[in-house]
Design an enzyme around this catalytic site. Structure first.
Site, PDB file in Angstrom:
ATOM      1  N   THR A   1       4.149   5.966  13.847  1.00  0.00           N
ATOM      2  CA  THR A   1       4.003   6.327  12.438  1.00  0.00           C
ATOM      3  C   THR A   1       2.672   7.001  12.142  1.00  0.00           C
ATOM      4  OG1 THR A   1       3.095   4.160  11.880  1.00  0.00           O
ATOM      5  CG2 THR A   1       5.481   4.434  11.738  1.00  0.00           C
ATOM      6  N   LYS A   2       1.779   7.023  13.122  1.00  0.00           N
ATOM      7  CA  LYS A   2       0.470   7.604  12.873  1.00  0.00           C
ATOM      8  C   LYS A   2      -0.125   8.098  14.175  1.00  0.00           C
ATOM      9  CE  LYS A   2      -3.989   6.481  10.733  1.00  0.00           C
ATOM     10  NZ  LYS A   2      -4.815   5.413  10.147  1.00  0.00           N
TER      11      LYS A   2
ATOM     12  N   ASP B   1      -6.386   5.869   0.075  1.00  0.00           N
ATOM     13  CA  ASP B   1      -7.336   6.982   0.015  1.00  0.00           C
ATOM     14  C   ASP B   1      -7.635   7.500  -1.402  1.00  0.00           C
ATOM     15  OD1 ASP B   1      -8.981   9.114   0.673  1.00  0.00           O
ATOM     16  OD2 ASP B   1      -7.357  10.424   1.345  1.00  0.00           O
TER      17      ASP B   1
ATOM     18  N   ASP C   1     -12.554   8.875   5.063  1.00  0.00           N
ATOM     19  CA  ASP C   1     -12.247   9.056   3.644  1.00  0.00           C
ATOM     20  C   ASP C   1     -13.499   8.846   2.798  1.00  0.00           C
ATOM     21  OD1 ASP C   1      -9.589   9.546   4.273  1.00  0.00           O
ATOM     22  OD2 ASP C   1      -9.035   7.423   4.125  1.00  0.00           O
TER      23      ASP C   1
ATOM     24  N   ARG D   1       1.226   4.966   0.746  1.00  0.00           N
ATOM     25  CA  ARG D   1       0.546   5.961   1.588  1.00  0.00           C
ATOM     26  C   ARG D   1       1.316   7.276   1.506  1.00  0.00           C
ATOM     27  NH1 ARG D   1      -0.154   7.858   6.952  1.00  0.00           N
ATOM     28  NH2 ARG D   1      -2.335   7.805   7.633  1.00  0.00           N
TER      29      ARG D   1
ATOM     30  N   LYS E   1       0.122  10.917   2.417  1.00  0.00           N
ATOM     31  CA  LYS E   1      -0.894  11.857   2.881  1.00  0.00           C
ATOM     32  C   LYS E   1      -0.547  13.315   2.574  1.00  0.00           C
ATOM     33  CE  LYS E   1      -4.051   9.218   4.803  1.00  0.00           C
ATOM     34  NZ  LYS E   1      -5.452   9.219   4.326  1.00  0.00           N
TER      35      LYS E   1
ATOM     36  N   GLY F   1       1.931  -0.738  14.781  1.00  0.00           N
ATOM     37  CA  GLY F   1       3.018  -1.100  15.685  1.00  0.00           C
ATOM     38  C   GLY F   1       3.486  -2.531  15.597  1.00  0.00           C
TER      39      GLY F   1
ATOM     40  N   SER G   1     -10.285   0.689   6.937  1.00  0.00           N
ATOM     41  CA  SER G   1      -9.771   0.620   8.306  1.00  0.00           C
ATOM     42  C   SER G   1     -10.928   0.487   9.287  1.00  0.00           C
ATOM     43  CB  SER G   1      -8.977   1.882   8.642  1.00  0.00           C
ATOM     44  OG  SER G   1      -7.874   2.034   7.781  1.00  0.00           O
TER      45      SER G   1
ATOM     46  N   GLN H   1       0.856  -1.190   0.000  1.00  0.00           N
ATOM     47  CA  GLN H   1       0.000   0.000   0.000  1.00  0.00           C
ATOM     48  C   GLN H   1       0.892   1.240   0.000  1.00  0.00           C
ATOM     49  OE1 GLN H   1      -2.662   2.538   3.111  1.00  0.00           O
ATOM     50  NE2 GLN H   1      -3.028   0.331   3.151  1.00  0.00           N
TER      51      GLN H   1
ATOM     52  N   LYS I   1      -3.334 -18.440  36.601  1.00  0.00           N
ATOM     53  CA  LYS I   1      -3.789 -19.166  37.783  1.00  0.00           C
ATOM     54  C   LYS I   1      -4.415 -18.192  38.775  1.00  0.00           C
ATOM     55  CE  LYS I   1      -3.212 -19.379  41.823  1.00  0.00           C
ATOM     56  NZ  LYS I   1      -2.699 -18.507  42.887  1.00  0.00           N
TER      57      LYS I   1
END
Length: 526
Positions: free
Chosen positions: A139-140, A73, A92, A42, A44, A171, A111, A40, A360
């Site tokens: 990262t976001k 997007d 989006d 990306r 932005k 992550g 998402s 993907q 336990k």
């Protein structure tokens, strides 16, 4: 079209993370050589002309390896470069509009952060959903709460009966990938189709090796079929469980495994002495700075939150992570978890951070952990007679948490999510001394370590995951302490709680396989 797509290692690009001097297109091609199965792009903050240029060159590289290219997007960019599809977020362009604009057969992903998002995605007929964020990520910027590894399974349940695929994102890296794959499973056994990775590949100076490492973990996980608890070669019977217990008991004496215990300071000495009496070697270490080194020593980890403070909490988080990486069994004792919100929050953080092998607890503790109000707790003690149906309770909790669960009480119940075993040994004097439950945790951890030291055809045993090997280890840890308690009282050397504790440790030290065979009461529940 989604049926024909391999979503297993889904790369999401983020050029800002590239190491100094590393070319984006070089990094992309190396990642594909390492095993990335879908990409993907990306961008932005990139202007449209530049975005189209990046996407076109990226598609040419992906085409060389027959790997689909998804555009984040921007439907216009996807159309401009003839990309395989588009991924959109919750704010989006609506999915129905995206599908109307793209060519028939294009991939559309969305998402999802909660159950409502998933239900809408199913109704919209998307090809796949991206579930996240699973872990915190740099990262976001997160605008929605973390889903967490244990929260993914709830969302996967909503995909039952559909052909929609699911990819976890947020992550994910090599150090938590196996935990993600194993823990992100629905109650019905629905697993992830893939994981989306950003920094672990993009920020690497050797993205081919980084991708190959991630790909190897994914394929090994799927090949070993961790979806259900691993079965011992023959169906378990009471006699078969007892044989496993005896084998582990002997192995502990022979191998003297290290049992790392972050435990209740009130009973630290008793727990250490009980561990020694069994033939294992205790170390009570709490500093996060030691955890990586301690994880390298064969054995097991016990985390007991009896005297919880922030300093030890950091050690608990680190210890479980390193134990998972070393494939060591981890035993969790959620002492008094229902007593405060801080304890509840800590247990959730621990269980979302690392994979536990055995949980336990008494009825009050496990009720608080599971979120049921059927049994109340007062401090570290249960209030009332326990669960109406303890067999179903332990089985369901084991399935939910993807581990072995041991419910202690007048009758002890242990389950791996499939089988439930009832244990009928013990003596009321155990309930009259401080820390008897904590000592059970030490015994279970010792047996898990002993089990891991035995030769097994199935590699899963070295991973510390829920399976019938760990089930037998939990049964063994509980049984030997309960049998020792019965024999200590029967010896005539017990005159009160003080002499009982001494007699208990002495009896456990002197316990023989014949003693266990003669006294153990183990029943497979139907």
């Amino acid at each position: 079209m989604s049926k024909q797509i391999d979503y297993s290692l889904y790369l999401v690009t983020w050029r800002e993370l590239l190491p100094p001097g590393k070319d984006f297109y070089e990094s992309l091609e190396e990642s594909l050589q390492g095993g990335v199965t879908i990409v993907q792009i990306r961008e932005k903050a990139t202007e449209t002309r530049e975005f189209v240029k990046i996407a076109a060159k990226s598609k040419a590289i992906c085409d060389k390896y027959n790997v689909p290219l998804i555009i984040n997007d921007r439907v216009d960019v996807a159309l401009a470069v003839n990309a395989s599809g588009v991924h959109v977020g919750q704010t989006d362009m609506p999915v129905d509009v995206v599908k109307r604009l793209l060519p028939i057969g294009s991939i559309v992903g969305v998402s999802c952060n909660n159950l409502d998002h998933v239900k809408v995605a199913v109704n919209d007929g998307v090809d796949y959903i991206g579930i996240g964020s699973v872990w915190s990520t740099k990262t976001k910027s997160l605008t929605s709460p973390l889903v967490g590894v244990r929260g993914v399974g709830v969302l996967l349940d909503a995909l039952e009966g559909t052909e929609i695929k699911a990819v976890a994102i947020g992550g994910i890296k090599s150090t938590n990938l196996l935990r993600t794959l194993y823990g992100a499973v629905s109650q019905r056994g629905h697993i992830l189709d893939g994981v989306a990775v950003v920094s672990d590949i993009v920020a690497s100076r050797n993205p081919q090796n980084a991708a190959a490492n991630l790909s190897a973990i994914i394929h090994k996980f799927k090949a070993q079929k961790h979806i259900v608890p691993a079965m011992i070669s023959t169906p378990l019977t009471s006699e078969g469980v007892l044989k496993q217990v005896l084998d582990i008991f002997v192995a502990i004496k022979k191998t003297n495994p290290l049992i790392h215990q972050i435990t209740n300071t009130v009973v630290s000495t008793q727990s250490a002495n009980i561990t020694l009496a069994l033939g294992a070697s205790p170390i009570m270490a709490t500093s996060a700075k030691e955890m990586q080194d301690l994880s390298k020593i064969p054995g097991a980890l016990l985390v007991n939150i009896g005297t919880l403070v922030d300093d030890t909490k950091e050690g608990m988080l680190a210890s479980g992570l390193y134990a998972n990486l070393a494939r060591k069994p981890v035993v969790l004792d959620p002492v008094g978890v229902g007593a405060s919100q801080y304890r509840k929050d800590t247990i959730n953080e621990l269980l979302d951070t690392w994979q536990v092998s055995v949980i336990k607890g008494n009825a009050g503790e496990l009720a608080a952990l599971s979120g049921t109000s059927e049994v109340e707790s007062k401090g570290v003690d249960s209030v009332g007679d326990g669960f109406r149906d303890p067999i179903s309770f332990v089985r369901n909790l084991a399935r939910k948490e993807r581990c072995v669960v041991a419910l202690t009480g007048k009758v002890d119940y242990v389950s791996d999510g499939k089988l439930v075993i009832a244990l009928h040994n013990g003596h009321e004097m155990l309930g009259r001394i401080t820390g008897s439950g904590c000592m059970v945790g030490s015994c279970i951890a010792s047996f898990c370590a002993g089990q891991a030291s035995l030769p097994h055809d199935d590699e899963i045993i070295t991973r510390g995951f829920a399976n019938q090997y760990m089930l037998c280890a939990a049964v063994g840890g509980i049984t030997v302490l309960n049998v020792a308690a019965e024999m200590a009282v029967a010896s005539g050397n017990v005159h009160g709680t003080g002499t009982f504790l001494s007699a208990l440790i002495d009896t456990l030290f002197q316990l023989s396989p014949e003693d266990i065979t003669g006294h153990a009461s183990i029943r497979i529940c139907t």
